[in-house]
Scaffold this active site. Sequence first.
Site, PDB file in Angstrom:
ATOM      1  N   LYS A   1     -63.464  83.622  52.203  1.00  0.00           N
ATOM      2  CA  LYS A   1     -62.966  83.803  51.038  1.00  0.00           C
ATOM      3  C   LYS A   1     -62.532  82.387  50.423  1.00  0.00           C
ATOM      4  CE  LYS A   1     -61.472  88.635  50.917  1.00  0.00           C
ATOM      5  NZ  LYS A   1     -62.349  89.001  49.796  1.00  0.00           N
TER       6      LYS A   1
ATOM      7  N   ARG B   1     -67.114  98.689  53.384  1.00  0.00           N
ATOM      8  CA  ARG B   1     -67.912  99.762  53.779  1.00  0.00           C
ATOM      9  C   ARG B   1     -68.662  99.689  55.066  1.00  0.00           C
ATOM     10  NH1 ARG B   1     -70.883  96.620  48.949  1.00  0.00           N
ATOM     11  NH2 ARG B   1     -68.792  96.018  48.478  1.00  0.00           N
TER      12      ARG B   1
HETATM   13  N1  BES Z   1     -60.808  93.511  50.366  1.00  0.00           N
HETATM   14  C1  BES Z   1     -61.933  92.990  49.606  1.00  0.00           C
HETATM   15  C2  BES Z   1     -61.664  93.493  48.111  1.00  0.00           C
HETATM   16  C3  BES Z   1     -60.717  93.301  47.537  1.00  0.00           C
HETATM   17  C4  BES Z   1     -60.581  91.943  46.704  1.00  0.00           C
HETATM   18  C5  BES Z   1     -59.549  93.597  47.184  1.00  0.00           C
HETATM   19  C6  BES Z   1     -59.728  91.340  45.974  1.00  0.00           C
HETATM   20  C7  BES Z   1     -58.377  93.390  46.240  1.00  0.00           C
HETATM   21  C8  BES Z   1     -58.496  92.063  45.897  1.00  0.00           C
HETATM   22  C9  BES Z   1     -63.151  93.302  50.139  1.00  0.00           C
HETATM   23  O1  BES Z   1     -63.496  93.401  51.430  1.00  0.00           O
HETATM   24  C10 BES Z   1     -64.153  92.468  49.491  1.00  0.00           C
HETATM   25  O2  BES Z   1     -64.063  91.398  49.945  1.00  0.00           O
HETATM   26  N2  BES Z   1     -65.156  92.619  48.682  1.00  0.00           N
HETATM   27  C11 BES Z   1     -65.801  91.586  47.876  1.00  0.00           C
HETATM   28  C12 BES Z   1     -67.430  92.464  48.105  1.00  0.00           C
HETATM   29  C13 BES Z   1     -68.504  91.571  47.549  1.00  0.00           C
HETATM   30  C14 BES Z   1     -68.676  90.462  48.842  1.00  0.00           C
HETATM   31  C15 BES Z   1     -69.682  92.368  47.354  1.00  0.00           C
HETATM   32  C16 BES Z   1     -65.472  91.328  46.581  1.00  0.00           C
HETATM   33  O3  BES Z   1     -65.031  92.358  46.146  1.00  0.00           O
HETATM   34  O4  BES Z   1     -65.491  90.158  46.256  1.00  0.00           O
HETATM   35 MN    MN Z   2     -63.784  91.497  52.155  1.00  0.00          MN
END
Ligand code: BES
Ligand code: MN
Length: 496
Positions: A278, A352
Amino acid sequence: MEFQLRQCDPAQEKTGTVIVAVSGSEFSAAARALDEASVGQLGRALKSAGFEGKPGQVLALYGLAGSAAEQVLVVGTGELKDLDSRGLQRAAVAAVKALGKGPKKAVSFLTELEARDLPLEDRISNIVRASLEGSYRFDEFKSKKNGDKGLNHLTLAIPDKSAATAGKRAVAWGQAVAAGINRARDLGNTPPNVCHPKYVAEQAKALGKLHEKMLDVKVLGEADMKKLGMGSFLAVSQGSDQEGQLVIMDYKGGKKSEAPVVLVGKGITFDTGGISLKPGAGMDEMKFDMCGAASVLGVMTALVESGLPINVVGVMACAENMPSGRATRPGDIVTTMSGQTVEILNTDAEGRLVLCDALTYVGRYKPAVVIDIATLTGACVVALGKVVSGLFSPSDELAQELLDAGQRSGDRAWRMPVWQDYQDMLDSPFADIANIGNAPNGGAITAACFLARFTKDYTWAHLDIAGTAWLSGAQKGATGRPVPLLMQYLKQRVES
Ligand code: BES
Ligand code: MN
Ligand code: ZN
């Protein structure tokens, strides 16, 4: 905080603070009584302060003529016809926050507000809950603790003695739900160097020890998960030095023969994204990526406190998502416990991956329904903001029950689709399914569709709480949502 129920006269109350409401331009009965006792001084004070009775507005008046109390706190609620449980809670929170370091005792007349569809009992529960939420502090990691906890005694006005018995039940319910909410907030707020998977498991075990008769707690480590074939879960935790944990809490409040409600929470104690790292800004907030699990522990806490007669199995899928030489790579293919293979195209779509194996595992409980709770997608925050949780379910009946529970508890959700057109976006050329959709849009839905492939054997719903589980900025902290929605749902199941 202690609560009491009593018939009260607003002008005669000698206790520290008297809390009354003004809804738009409309005075509540208690506000009117004080206005009369003060020969119009209350109304004039509100007018000169520009008080419009808007939601969350407060005005403190000291030494009001005709009132025996130290302070009169006027709280705005907005128009009475628009007032629902959420509005009532906001008013109660505003009151508790405004009291701050003021008098320790208060009498609240917010109970008299006839909010939409809310009987007196629900109003009492909501005010109790909101008052406890409003006085929550998290100073565990401050060297100087906030010793002054503010208000410590709240009397709720009731119309007559006959309301006392049901009122007491309502107070107890509000307290139990608040205990669950604040427990979930504590766990969410605890920093990720402390709150790792084993820490979460220890918290569950401690709760089980306190309530041995009601709650069984079992923890599976990585070796156990390997035996079960949870290749997807393990692909997430393998990059971390912290061992992944699958925590199972079995609450036995109902008849032995009754099929349980199963709750499965995403418990990523820190989500760096893994190799699909990230960006740095705001990454600290990914300590909240275990708030789904925290809400499950919160529900279990509220259940043992309330003794609700129902069977509930709470599962927390806990892992840390880290990059390392052992971490999963984009392109890796793993086999889930269900036998389906997954091509992991993005290691940041890890929620997931832990959930699908946990969801397969819980099939053994022959559940009445399964609800998973997860801070699953940033896309859900884009779609719904931080106001409502995303609700996904192929079952119209379960979806409606959860929407109703959300409305009634003031912890709302909004339904989104789980349709075949979106399923197609998860096709992979190399495995049975990809872990992300093939388009940059619809991300909350494709995530739900992924989970749907592992939940075909039972009635299932998914709550995406990525927007609602915590607040950012000046108010940064876990909210404890959706504990209120879930507790309301469980209560409705018992009552129907
Ligand atoms: N924990 C995150 C989702 C999230 C992001 C919650 C920002 C709250 C604020 C999750 O694990 C994630 O990183 N999801 C990705 C999925 C993508 C790679 C398909 C996302 O939402 O960017
Ligand atoms: Mn994630
Ligand atoms: Zn995550």
